[in-house]
Design an enzyme around this catalytic site. Structure first.
Site, short mmCIF file in Angstrom:
data_model
loop_
_atom_site.label_atom_id
_atom_site.label_comp_id
_atom_site.label_asym_id
_atom_site.label_seq_id
_atom_site.Cartn_x
_atom_site.Cartn_y
_atom_site.Cartn_z
N ASP A 185 25.85 110.81 40.32
CA ASP A 185 25.44 112.20 40.47
C ASP A 185 26.68 113.07 40.35
O ASP A 185 27.81 112.59 40.46
CB ASP A 185 24.79 112.40 41.85
CG ASP A 185 24.35 113.85 42.09
OD1 ASP A 185 23.80 114.46 41.15
OD2 ASP A 185 24.57 114.37 43.19
N SER A 186 26.46 114.37 40.17
CA SER A 186 27.58 115.31 40.12
C SER A 186 28.33 115.35 41.45
O SER A 186 29.48 115.75 41.50
CB SER A 186 27.07 116.70 39.80
OG SER A 186 26.15 117.11 40.78
N CYS A 193 20.89 112.55 39.06
CA CYS A 193 21.24 113.97 38.96
C CYS A 193 20.32 114.56 37.91
O CYS A 193 20.28 114.09 36.77
CB CYS A 193 22.70 114.09 38.53
SG CYS A 193 23.18 115.76 38.02
N GLU A 253 24.60 122.01 50.96
CA GLU A 253 25.94 121.48 51.22
C GLU A 253 26.57 122.12 52.46
O GLU A 253 27.39 121.51 53.13
CB GLU A 253 26.82 121.64 49.98
CG GLU A 253 26.36 120.65 48.93
CD GLU A 253 27.08 120.71 47.60
OE1 GLU A 253 27.99 121.53 47.44
OE2 GLU A 253 26.71 119.92 46.72
N CYS A 270 15.84 118.80 41.64
CA CYS A 270 17.28 118.69 41.93
C CYS A 270 17.36 117.84 43.19
O CYS A 270 16.58 118.06 44.13
CB CYS A 270 17.88 120.08 42.16
SG CYS A 270 19.58 120.00 42.81
N HIS A 278 19.20 117.78 45.62
CA HIS A 278 19.47 118.46 46.88
C HIS A 278 18.19 119.01 47.52
O HIS A 278 18.13 119.19 48.73
CB HIS A 278 20.40 119.67 46.67
CG HIS A 278 21.83 119.33 46.50
ND1 HIS A 278 22.31 118.68 45.39
CD2 HIS A 278 22.92 119.57 47.29
CE1 HIS A 278 23.63 118.54 45.52
NE2 HIS A 278 24.02 119.07 46.64
#
Lengths: 308, 308
Positions: free
Chosen positions: B20-21, B83, B173, B205, B207
């Site tokens: 993932d990024s 991702c 985050e 996504c 997240h």
């Protein structure tokens, strides 16, 4: 023309290099561009690896040195680090690498400005607030700089409170510069800063001046916000004056002529251009792509002209 | 043991690569880790260049291929692109580079899942919402995949509405997963999605599942949110079953033994470890640093074992 004049004349011709992790530094470019219309600029936005604010210090330092090498390779008379995070963790490394090309960085300018903005009648108990990204705040670079400067000028060390505001960056990039949401986020971050009642608050990230409305509203009335861009202009002017490096002093350019601004970006695509047009409020015809990873370990260092 | 069994045995020993990024893909790793306790994993988080969601498609593709080369160099039996942005713009390139190592990507899994989650009684006029980063939404990859799958299975093409929600990533985050602020941001982004009254909304996504509370509250009651992680588990299981690649089939490992998980990160410092511990709710002893720029243009491609 003697040898010294000749060299100074050659240096004057070169553009000023300026870099940031992405688009935030454009707020500094804009101020410089308005202050020095005859100068040319090379702006590097490392949008391919932005943001820097959440990345480790040595990662950011590596990136900053690659950009420095790229700018030296292009030929610049001065480097402006228009990114607080890079200034905080890579300022000295960039200065060492670029020597003898002068390097100006926003943190030093911001710290100086903050001390100058303290109310004159205030003999002691000055309180300074610092807002920045995670990495800038963790580096404590503003605290160190302010204390060093205060000691040097014989001031009593001010009380300093820091606050990391990482969400401010994407908020600005989303264009949500005003409105309920930015007010709410500012209130959330600045709750404890408000009780601290600072005299001066440093906007320690180049994105933050765009949120000065919500930031002001979340702080006690009368708090002075300082933005480092005007301080950068002053430093740049001093160097240009002292060394006779003003572009307008080039015999082949009339003072009324605008210098050129060239943009380089490590990301491809249109994002940088579109955001830059919004930040600068001007049309940008072209953004060059640059592969910064190519500039590892001081490549291209031989080619830049030696200043006097 | 015949030649085919021998090879299958060798492949079973290898870990599953997942990337993932940054940290978002850890939500996928966690689901895989719980579903396949005997498997080993190599997780690569490109935190040194994250986020991908705002970067140009070919920049992201270049990064994804570097990670693919790194994973092939390490030796993996499968690659999971955890991702959405990388899946959207680099899925095919990674598949081509990794061949014959199988590649699973979250977008394909998410699109399939969304169609399966539509109410059974719904014969037509299905409405699907897609939430993602800027780059994922611009790529229209979910729209294309859903339409392809619908055509293949003889379904009427659903109505689809997309919404980019870039601020969700730093919100997660920052750890602001609940509360007034995340509700306000969700409301702001999902205003028009709410009027669309989707049956199913894809959290496009990795997240976003952590914000499922605020997202649900901003949408009409009864909207089904789909997270691609369970669909990834299903795809991984199919490959392990079909090829006899389950780690538990290794004669030297008891089924009760946990596989190992190794973490690589392109940023240095402690950010990844701390965030990963929070995402995974477990202690991480060590995160290796990896310089992904070293893996440009297919270096190390000779060393990975050929699958059967």
């Amino acid at each position: 023309m003697d040898q010294r004049d000749k060299r100074s004349h050659d240096m004057a011709k070169l553009p000023i290099g300026i870099f940031d992790s992405g688009i935030g530094g454009l707020t500094v470019l804009k101020t410089l561009y308005n202050a020095f219309p005859a100068e040319s600029f090379i702006y590097v936005g490392d949008l391919g690896r932005s943001p820097y604010g959440s990345k480790a210090a040595d990662t950011v330092q590596r990136y900053a040195l690659q950009i420095t090498d790229f700018l030296l390779h292009q030929g610049v008379k001065m480097i402006v680090i228009a990114c607080n995070t890079a200034s905080a963790v890579a300022g000295n490394a960039v200065r060492h690498r670029a020597h003898p090309i002068p390097v100006i960085e926003v943190v030093g300018c911001g710290a100086k400005m903050a001390l100058e903005m303290l109310p004159e009648e205030l003999s002691e108990d000055a309180r300074i607030g610092i807002l920045g990204t995670d990495t800038t705040v963790k580096s404590e670079v503003y605290v160190k700089r302010i204390n060093e400067l205060a000691l040097k000028t014989g001031l009593k060390l001010p009380d300093i409170q820091q606050q990391a505001c990482p969400l401010f960056v994407p908020l600005v990039e989303e264009g949500w510069w005003q409105g309920e949401l930015s007010d709410k986020i500012a209130e959330r971050y600045l709750h404890s800063m408000k009780s601290f009642e600072p005299h001066v608050v440093i906007l320690g990230c180049t994105h933050f001046p765009l949120l000065s409305g919500p930031i002001s509203r979340a702080l006690p009335e009368g708090t002075v916000l300082t933005d480092c861009a005007p301080a950068v202009v002053r430093e740049v002017r001093t160097i240009l004056d002292d060394r006779g490096w003003h572009a307008a002093e080039r015999t082949d350019v009339a003072e009324s002529n605008r210098g050129k601004t060239v943009f380089y970006c490590s990301d491809t695509g249109d994002t940088f251009r579109r955001q830059a047009e919004r930040f600068l409020d001007m049309t940008i015809e072209f953004v060059h792509h640059v592969d910064l990873e190519m500039y590892e370990d001081g490549e291209g260092l031989e080619c830049f002209p030696q200043p006097i």
